[in-house]
Design a protein around this motif. Sequence first.
Motif, PDB file in Angstrom:
ATOM      1  N   GLY A 158       0.819  -1.210   0.000  1.00 44.16           N
ATOM      2  CA  GLY A 158       0.000   0.000   0.000  1.00 44.16           C
ATOM      3  C   GLY A 158       0.845   1.249   0.000  1.00 44.16           C
ATOM      4  O   GLY A 158       2.084   1.207  -0.025  1.00 44.16           O
ATOM      5  N   SER A 159       0.186   2.390   0.035  1.00 44.41           N
ATOM      6  CA  SER A 159       0.889   3.676   0.009  1.00 44.41           C
ATOM      7  C   SER A 159       1.635   3.903   1.323  1.00 44.41           C
ATOM      8  O   SER A 159       1.309   3.319   2.361  1.00 44.41           O
ATOM      9  N   ASP A 160       2.634   4.766   1.272  1.00 43.39           N
ATOM     10  CA  ASP A 160       3.419   5.068   2.474  1.00 43.39           C
ATOM     11  C   ASP A 160       2.536   5.604   3.598  1.00 43.39           C
ATOM     12  O   ASP A 160       2.651   5.183   4.754  1.00 43.39           O
ATOM     13  N   LYS A 161       1.646   6.529   3.257  1.00 44.22           N
ATOM     14  CA  LYS A 161       0.797   7.151   4.283  1.00 44.22           C
ATOM     15  C   LYS A 161      -0.181   6.152   4.888  1.00 44.22           C
ATOM     16  O   LYS A 161      -0.450   6.195   6.097  1.00 44.22           O
ATOM     17  N   ASP A 162      -0.691   5.241   4.083  1.00 43.86           N
ATOM     18  CA  ASP A 162      -1.634   4.254   4.610  1.00 43.86           C
ATOM     19  C   ASP A 162      -0.930   3.250   5.526  1.00 43.86           C
ATOM     20  O   ASP A 162      -1.468   2.858   6.570  1.00 43.86           O
ATOM     21  N   ARG A 163       0.259   2.821   5.157  1.00 41.43           N
ATOM     22  CA  ARG A 163       0.997   1.887   6.007  1.00 41.43           C
ATOM     23  C   ARG A 163       1.362   2.539   7.338  1.00 41.43           C
ATOM     24  O   ARG A 163       1.291   1.908   8.398  1.00 41.43           O
ATOM     25  N   ALA A 164       1.740   3.812   7.279  1.00 39.38           N
ATOM     26  CA  ALA A 164       2.025   4.541   8.521  1.00 39.38           C
ATOM     27  C   ALA A 164       0.759   4.747   9.338  1.00 39.38           C
ATOM     28  O   ALA A 164       0.778   4.659  10.572  1.00 39.38           O
ATOM     29  N   ALA A 165      -0.359   5.009   8.662  1.00 40.04           N
ATOM     30  CA  ALA A 165      -1.622   5.239   9.365  1.00 40.04           C
ATOM     31  C   ALA A 165      -2.050   4.021  10.166  1.00 40.04           C
ATOM     32  O   ALA A 165      -2.608   4.149  11.266  1.00 40.04           O
ATOM     33  N   ASP A 166      -1.786   2.818   9.641  1.00 39.83           N
ATOM     34  CA  ASP A 166      -2.121   1.604  10.389  1.00 39.83           C
ATOM     35  C   ASP A 166      -1.351   1.535  11.703  1.00 39.83           C
ATOM     36  O   ASP A 166      -1.902   1.155  12.747  1.00 39.83           O
ATOM     37  N   ILE A 167      -0.081   1.906  11.663  1.00 42.36           N
ATOM     38  CA  ILE A 167       0.735   1.890  12.879  1.00 42.36           C
ATOM     39  C   ILE A 167       0.244   2.938  13.866  1.00 42.36           C
ATOM     40  O   ILE A 167       0.075   2.668  15.061  1.00 42.36           O
ATOM     41  N   ASN A 168       0.001   4.149  13.376  1.00 44.41           N
ATOM     42  CA  ASN A 168      -0.510   5.210  14.251  1.00 44.41           C
ATOM     43  C   ASN A 168      -1.831   4.807  14.894  1.00 44.41           C
ATOM     44  O   ASN A 168      -2.067   5.049  16.087  1.00 44.41           O
ATOM     45  N   GLN A 169      -2.707   4.173  14.110  1.00 40.87           N
ATOM     46  CA  GLN A 169      -4.022   3.772  14.631  1.00 40.87           C
ATOM     47  C   GLN A 169      -3.882   2.732  15.730  1.00 40.87           C
ATOM     48  O   GLN A 169      -4.527   2.840  16.791  1.00 40.87           O
ATOM     49  N   PHE A 170      -3.046   1.728  15.522  1.00 38.30           N
ATOM     50  CA  PHE A 170      -2.910   0.673  16.524  1.00 38.30           C
ATOM     51  C   PHE A 170      -2.270   1.186  17.805  1.00 38.30           C
ATOM     52  O   PHE A 170      -2.591   0.706  18.897  1.00 38.30           O
ATOM     53  N   PHE A 171      -1.352   2.157  17.707  1.00 34.21           N
ATOM     54  CA  PHE A 171      -0.796   2.740  18.930  1.00 34.21           C
ATOM     55  C   PHE A 171      -1.857   3.546  19.681  1.00 34.21           C
ATOM     56  O   PHE A 171      -1.799   3.658  20.908  1.00 34.21           O
ATOM     57  N   GLN A 172      -2.828   4.086  18.983  1.00 31.66           N
ATOM     58  CA  GLN A 172      -3.896   4.854  19.635  1.00 31.66           C
ATOM     59  C   GLN A 172      -4.948   3.957  20.260  1.00 31.66           C
ATOM     60  O   GLN A 172      -5.595   4.353  21.233  1.00 31.66           O
ATOM     61  N   GLU A 173      -5.143   2.761  19.717  1.00 36.41           N
ATOM     62  CA  GLU A 173      -6.212   1.883  20.188  1.00 36.41           C
ATOM     63  C   GLU A 173      -5.801   1.223  21.508  1.00 36.41           C
ATOM     64  O   GLU A 173      -4.873   0.422  21.559  1.00 36.41           O
ATOM     65  N   ALA A 174      -6.532   1.533  22.554  1.00 31.02           N
ATOM     66  CA  ALA A 174      -6.161   1.064  23.891  1.00 31.02           C
ATOM     67  C   ALA A 174      -6.163  -0.457  24.002  1.00 31.02           C
ATOM     68  O   ALA A 174      -5.388  -1.027  24.778  1.00 31.02           O
ATOM     69  N   GLN A 175      -7.030  -1.128  23.236  1.00 29.54           N
ATOM     70  CA  GLN A 175      -7.146  -2.576  23.391  1.00 29.54           C
ATOM     71  C   GLN A 175      -6.019  -3.338  22.699  1.00 29.54           C
ATOM     72  O   GLN A 175      -5.845  -4.539  22.941  1.00 29.54           O
ATOM     73  N   VAL A 176      -5.235  -2.686  21.842  1.00 30.10           N
ATOM     74  CA  VAL A 176      -4.129  -3.349  21.143  1.00 30.10           C
ATOM     75  C   VAL A 176      -2.891  -3.304  22.025  1.00 30.10           C
ATOM     76  O   VAL A 176      -2.468  -2.243  22.484  1.00 30.10           O
ATOM     77  N   SER A 177      -2.271  -4.470  22.259  1.00 31.44           N
ATOM     78  CA  SER A 177      -1.119  -4.560  23.157  1.00 31.44           C
ATOM     79  C   SER A 177       0.216  -4.625  22.434  1.00 31.44           C
ATOM     80  O   SER A 177       1.254  -4.308  23.023  1.00 31.44           O
TER      81      SER A 177
END
Length: 346
Positions: free
Chosen positions: A87-106
């Motif tokens: 995928g695009s650079d921004k989308d791949r980075a967005a997945d990482i940013n999202q998972f760090f924000q999601e409290a339930q992801v460890s």
Amino acid sequence: MLNRRQFLQIAATTCALATPLKIATAKSRPLLKPPRLKPGAIVGIISPASATFVREELNIVLDAVRGLGLVPKLAPHVGDRYGYLAGSDKDRAADINQFFQEAQVSALLPIRGGWGCSRILPYLDYEIIRQNPKIIIGFSDITALILAINARTQLVTFHGPNGLTSWRTSQTESFRRVLFAGEAVTIANPKDGDDGDRLMQVKNRIQTITPGKAQGKLIGGNLSVLSGIVGSLYLPDMAGAILFLEDTGENIYRLDRLMTHLKIAGVFDKLAGFIFGQCPGCTPDADYGSLTLEEVVWGHIQPLKIPAYYGAAIGHLENIVTLPIGLEVEIDAVAGSIKMLESAVI
């Protein structure tokens, strides 16, 4: 008209007013550890580098995570493709940013390496990552990602398995001891089973470059990838560090060029200790002559006169140990060991 003294006084005052206020940098921040894993924790499956083209490979990763007693969660763009990238650079980075924000992801686990992590580093939200410390692990091209996050946030990251690695018993045990149990383990080469009836060890041998022990924060990963981020904001401070390097499938002259880059960039001058791991498929070019890999490594490292050894079971191997990036360790260049001085998780 102003005389020279008056002009210099006004200029000095102006420069003083224009000097920016000092702000806290990543280097000045305290070390940050992620919470340990617990059974049933959610693991975010990401694809920050090369694309996954075969559906079965993704299913294998999901089974591995479930086998660890964890719950996999797919990133929104995990199945995307943009040429050889996931995928695009921004989308791949967005997945990482999202998972760090999601409290339930460890924790965050990449499917594979390949190429592409360096491209997404400018798009990561390092303040969000620091405010939500979590385990992120990987090796090979993931070197760029785990080093950048450590450099910008002081979060301990982990050089260890990607999703598609073997997950055999010794690899799984290393992962569990460091990330579940929070043990301060000592990492050393395994005794290969084939050597059980020999008078000497043949496989997984350690060669001491310079004897001695050294302490420092552990930094390292794939030589090609690490060399590519030298001079950027994404390489951790190497002053007093223990640097480990590994690679795969490179001609020896290329490895010499990469290590020369680290040398002339001043990286080697700052180190407290050095480890060279494995380099499968690293052979001479088809030319009239070549240095050996040992000659290249010894030539760059021995003059530093720091504790250093060669042959650590680190790299593109069947079983991959879990190593904490940014944590204080002690190495013994004769025994060929890395001793964690504290837990890497809380």
